[in-house]
Design an enzyme around this catalytic site. Sequence first.
Site, PDB file in Angstrom:
ATOM      1  CB  CYS A 178      -0.905  -0.012   1.231  1.00  0.00           C
ATOM      2  SG  CYS A 178      -1.956   1.435   1.319  1.00  0.00           S
ATOM      3  N   PRO A 179       0.853   2.064  -1.049  1.00  0.00           N
ATOM      4  CG  PRO A 179       0.264   3.203  -2.989  1.00  0.00           C
ATOM      5  CD  PRO A 179       0.073   1.910  -2.272  1.00  0.00           C
TER       6      PRO A 179
END
Length: 340
Positions: A178-179
């Site tokens: 997940c950025p």
Amino acid sequence: MIDLAVEHVEATVREENERTCWGCGLRLLLPSNAPVFKCGWCGAITNDHAQKRKDKSLWWRRWRDRCFVSVVSLFMLFILCGGVWAVYPVVFSISNFCGIFHSLVTAVLAVSTFTTFGLAAFRCAGRPPNIQWGSYPLVGKGHLQDYTFCLYCCKPKSPRTHHCRSCGMCIEDMDHHCPFIGNCVGATNHRHFIIFLILTLISTMYVAIMCSYAGRHIWPPPRFTSLARPHTFGSGSASRVVRELSLALLGSAMLLSTRGIILVYLIVSSVSVQIGLTVLLWQQLCYIYEGQTYLSHLSSGAGGGSGERDCRNLVRFFGCPYSFSRYLPIFRSSRKRHRI
Ligand SMILES: [Zn+2]
Ligand SMILES: [Zn+2]
Ligand SMILES: [Zn+2]
């Protein structure tokens, strides 16, 4: 002479089909010359064509993740501080009790949301345990069943483990990278990630409701032109009514103070975040309910996963006591449970 030639050919074939298992180090004589084979002793899968890899752009991905996390943290702080600054004068003008009550709600939501964000973002997502490999006496029969060799970390990788090129390591039960938290979602922080999504959804709903309530108090009264006169209201077409309403709202919006503009921004941004979070949370809860992760869902194909749909998967995931899960309904399906 012919006998010597036959012996030479047999020796060549034997040499070609004799391969070494990376898991237990045993030399195996294979019936075919396929590059990928599974060891009959330890169960490890060897791919002779795979070569050691080095990730040169790891620093760039780490830097990108740090930027994303900083932006998300600043956005959350802005929502918190901007909301308190814009809403609290209205709330405290109603009564002190109302002000103190909403202060407590805000404090609880802010502390719990930031705590779960920190746990999801900065906790290791799931480092695989160190296991022994490489030599026959150490590795027992079936000890490396379906394990592959990670070409980046140069160590064994279980079927539930994936290598993340952004984190630069193997992650156990990896769901996705997940950025926005700058981290993988894996075995260790998956629960924190889901609780963070739920708390953020509740917080943004609370922000939207409170900002709408405060906005109603400070929004300048709209000035209608022809709509104010009953005879023109009756004769006007629908498009004209909409145009008049839009102009009246736009006219009053032009008179908004800085506090009003902040309130409008908070409402729009919190509703936008809610829409995105609802989709993401629903998708995540569906995978957990099916006993899968996002990656295992992808690898099992679009036609369906290999997990069993069961409410107990959700209960186990959130760590509720078994006595509670006994009373939940079970929806049986033909799929076998894959995870959890
Ligand atoms: Zn082996
Ligand atoms: Zn790896
Ligand atoms: Zn990652």
